[in-house]
Design a protein around this motif. Structure first.
Motif, PDB file in Angstrom:
ATOM      1  N   ASP A   1       0.707  -1.261  -0.166  1.00  0.00           N
ATOM      2  CA  ASP A   1      -0.096   0.041   0.142  1.00  0.00           C
ATOM      3  C   ASP A   1       0.885   1.096  -0.073  1.00  0.00           C
ATOM      4  OD1 ASP A   1      -2.424  -1.438   0.204  1.00  0.00           O
ATOM      5  OD2 ASP A   1      -2.096  -1.715   2.312  1.00  0.00           O
ATOM      6  N   VAL A   2       0.549   2.124  -0.859  1.00  0.00           N
ATOM      7  CA  VAL A   2       1.087   3.554  -0.866  1.00  0.00           C
ATOM      8  C   VAL A   2       0.163   4.401  -0.592  1.00  0.00           C
ATOM      9  CG1 VAL A   2       2.310   5.214  -2.395  1.00  0.00           C
ATOM     10  CG2 VAL A   2       2.627   2.759  -2.659  1.00  0.00           C
ATOM     11  N   CYS A   3       0.228   5.207   0.476  1.00  0.00           N
ATOM     12  CA  CYS A   3      -0.837   6.360   1.011  1.00  0.00           C
ATOM     13  C   CYS A   3      -0.107   7.602   0.469  1.00  0.00           C
ATOM     14  CB  CYS A   3      -0.792   6.308   2.551  1.00  0.00           C
ATOM     15  SG  CYS A   3      -1.510   4.875   3.324  1.00  0.00           S
ATOM     16  N   LEU A   4      -0.322   8.075  -0.901  1.00  0.00           N
ATOM     17  CA  LEU A   4       0.217   9.164  -1.739  1.00  0.00           C
ATOM     18  C   LEU A   4       0.483  10.278  -0.940  1.00  0.00           C
ATOM     19  CD1 LEU A   4      -0.940   8.127  -4.884  1.00  0.00           C
ATOM     20  CD2 LEU A   4       1.368   8.105  -4.339  1.00  0.00           C
TER      21      LEU A   4
ATOM     22  N   VAL B   1       4.510   5.865   2.878  1.00  0.00           N
ATOM     23  CA  VAL B   1       3.861   7.381   3.212  1.00  0.00           C
ATOM     24  C   VAL B   1       4.599   8.151   2.396  1.00  0.00           C
ATOM     25  CG1 VAL B   1       3.578   8.854   4.957  1.00  0.00           C
ATOM     26  CG2 VAL B   1       3.948   6.872   5.720  1.00  0.00           C
ATOM     27  N   GLY B   2       3.690   9.089   1.469  1.00  0.00           N
ATOM     28  CA  GLY B   2       3.923   9.828   0.467  1.00  0.00           C
ATOM     29  C   GLY B   2       4.458   9.345  -0.892  1.00  0.00           C
ATOM     30  N   ALA B   3       5.018   9.982  -1.691  1.00  0.00           N
ATOM     31  CA  ALA B   3       5.174   9.853  -3.292  1.00  0.00           C
ATOM     32  C   ALA B   3       6.420   9.068  -3.405  1.00  0.00           C
ATOM     33  CB  ALA B   3       5.215  11.002  -3.947  1.00  0.00           C
TER      34      ALA B   3
ATOM     35  N   ARG C   1      -4.198   4.495 -16.579  1.00  0.00           N
ATOM     36  CA  ARG C   1      -4.050   5.781 -17.567  1.00  0.00           C
ATOM     37  C   ARG C   1      -4.533   7.090 -17.114  1.00  0.00           C
ATOM     38  NH1 ARG C   1      -1.537   4.918 -21.772  1.00  0.00           N
ATOM     39  NH2 ARG C   1      -1.250   2.820 -22.535  1.00  0.00           N
ATOM     40  N   VAL C   2      -5.482   7.006 -16.450  1.00  0.00           N
ATOM     41  CA  VAL C   2      -6.422   8.296 -16.025  1.00  0.00           C
ATOM     42  C   VAL C   2      -6.262   8.750 -14.653  1.00  0.00           C
ATOM     43  CG1 VAL C   2      -8.488   9.522 -16.343  1.00  0.00           C
ATOM     44  CG2 VAL C   2      -7.852   7.915 -17.979  1.00  0.00           C
ATOM     45  N   VAL C   3      -6.863   7.931 -13.928  1.00  0.00           N
ATOM     46  CA  VAL C   3      -7.071   8.257 -12.457  1.00  0.00           C
ATOM     47  C   VAL C   3      -5.601   7.957 -11.610  1.00  0.00           C
ATOM     48  CG1 VAL C   3      -7.969   7.447 -10.168  1.00  0.00           C
ATOM     49  CG2 VAL C   3      -9.349   7.137 -12.315  1.00  0.00           C
ATOM     50  N   LYS C   4      -4.906   6.969 -11.870  1.00  0.00           N
ATOM     51  CA  LYS C   4      -3.564   6.878 -11.335  1.00  0.00           C
ATOM     52  C   LYS C   4      -2.563   7.841 -11.912  1.00  0.00           C
ATOM     53  CE  LYS C   4      -3.838   2.232  -9.339  1.00  0.00           C
ATOM     54  NZ  LYS C   4      -3.146   1.097  -9.183  1.00  0.00           N
ATOM     55  N   PHE C   5      -2.606   7.978 -13.201  1.00  0.00           N
ATOM     56  CA  PHE C   5      -1.704   9.067 -13.684  1.00  0.00           C
ATOM     57  C   PHE C   5      -1.988  10.439 -13.012  1.00  0.00           C
ATOM     58  CE2 PHE C   5      -0.595  12.332 -16.566  1.00  0.00           C
ATOM     59  CZ  PHE C   5       0.417  11.794 -17.437  1.00  0.00           C
ATOM     60  N   HIS C   6      -3.151  10.766 -12.805  1.00  0.00           N
ATOM     61  CA  HIS C   6      -3.391  11.969 -12.210  1.00  0.00           C
ATOM     62  C   HIS C   6      -2.863  11.891 -10.796  1.00  0.00           C
ATOM     63  CE1 HIS C   6      -5.220  15.759 -11.167  1.00  0.00           C
ATOM     64  NE2 HIS C   6      -5.920  15.267 -10.229  1.00  0.00           N
ATOM     65  N   LEU C   7      -3.215  10.992  -9.843  1.00  0.00           N
ATOM     66  CA  LEU C   7      -2.936  10.824  -8.472  1.00  0.00           C
ATOM     67  C   LEU C   7      -1.245  10.789  -8.458  1.00  0.00           C
ATOM     68  CD1 LEU C   7      -5.126   8.115  -7.209  1.00  0.00           C
ATOM     69  CD2 LEU C   7      -5.329  10.516  -6.559  1.00  0.00           C
ATOM     70  N   TYR C   8      -0.704  10.142  -9.268  1.00  0.00           N
ATOM     71  CA  TYR C   8       0.960  10.004  -9.107  1.00  0.00           C
ATOM     72  C   TYR C   8       1.404  11.454  -9.326  1.00  0.00           C
ATOM     73  CZ  TYR C   8       0.240   5.019  -8.844  1.00  0.00           C
ATOM     74  OH  TYR C   8      -0.207   3.547  -8.522  1.00  0.00           O
ATOM     75  N   GLU C   9       1.079  12.068 -10.536  1.00  0.00           N
ATOM     76  CA  GLU C   9       1.172  13.573 -10.801  1.00  0.00           C
ATOM     77  C   GLU C   9       1.203  14.292  -9.707  1.00  0.00           C
ATOM     78  OE1 GLU C   9       0.709  15.820 -15.108  1.00  0.00           O
ATOM     79  OE2 GLU C   9      -0.905  15.289 -14.167  1.00  0.00           O
ATOM     80  N   THR C  10       0.045  14.367  -9.045  1.00  0.00           N
ATOM     81  CA  THR C  10      -0.506  15.396  -8.059  1.00  0.00           C
ATOM     82  C   THR C  10       0.431  15.214  -6.733  1.00  0.00           C
ATOM     83  OG1 THR C  10      -2.617  15.407  -8.966  1.00  0.00           O
ATOM     84  CG2 THR C  10      -2.279  16.209  -6.756  1.00  0.00           C
ATOM     85  N   ALA C  11       0.787  13.792  -6.477  1.00  0.00           N
ATOM     86  CA  ALA C  11       1.385  13.561  -5.396  1.00  0.00           C
ATOM     87  C   ALA C  11       3.026  13.924  -5.444  1.00  0.00           C
ATOM     88  CB  ALA C  11       1.354  12.007  -5.030  1.00  0.00           C
ATOM     89  N   GLY C  12       3.573  14.024  -6.755  1.00  0.00           N
ATOM     90  CA  GLY C  12       4.838  14.440  -6.816  1.00  0.00           C
ATOM     91  C   GLY C  12       5.794  13.184  -7.272  1.00  0.00           C
TER      92      GLY C  12
END
Length: 192
Positions: free
Chosen positions: A70-73, A107-109, A126-137
């Protein structure tokens, strides 16, 4: 055990009370993915990449992890599990900051995240996680498609992710965060 997808506002504390075999990915309290078991093709790709990164990172500061983890971005070490409402389970990730490696989750990106597509997860990756990873850094993100035999790599820039390259099955991937690491793809997609 059946998990009701419509439960209001899942937290990591709720998740910790489920049996270990239940794997969920949650965004903002809502289940976005009830993770199915990976296919043999998916497992081959993950195993090869995990070995490549493990060998390269041996004796170095960074560490590689393979799913399930688990990764709590958007959490911090001090964040209580009852306050964590988003977590994902990337197929593979690299963490270079040891402070981000907790007892139960990351914990974190992470510095690098790799998702291996399957028909059931392609849109989310491609969409949801892409955005999450991008936003998290996240510094670098790969999307690996075992069916069509290619890898897309994205590097973090000033305005978020930018496509670095698309590699086909005979190419060698240049790892952006580790300039001296190159991974030949012909081993990944060798046999289906």
């Amino acid at each position: 055990m059946a998990v009701r997808k419509e439960k209001q506002q899942w937290t990591y504390k709720d998740y910790m009370n489920l049996p270990e075999e239940v794997r969920l990915e949650v965004f903002d309290g809502d289940i976005m993915n009830m993770v199915p078991s990976p296919t043999p093709a998916h497992q081959r790709v993950q195993r090869y990449l995990l070995a490549c990164f493990s060998n390269y990172l041996s004796g170095k500061t960074c560490e590689v992890f393979g799913a399930p983890i688990d990764v709590c971005l958007f959490a911090e070490k001090e964040t209580a599990p009852s306050a964590i409402k988003s977590w994902v389970q990337p197929d593979l990730l690299v963490v270079c900051d040891k402070e981000k490696i907790g007892d139960h989750y990351i914990v974190g990106a992470p510095d690098l995240v790799i998702e291996i597509l399957s028909p059931s997860t392609a849109k989310i990756d491609r969409v949801v996680k892409f955005h999450l990873y991008e936003t998290a850094g996240v510094r670098e993100y790969w999307i690996v498609d075992p069916l069509n035999e290619y890898v897309e790599t994205f590097l973090r820039g000033e305005n978020g992710f930018a496509l670095k390259n698309i590699y086909a099955n005979e190419d060698t991937v240049e790892v952006g965060i580790f300039p001296d690491l190159q991974i030949p793809l012909n081993q990944i997609f060798m046999s289906k």
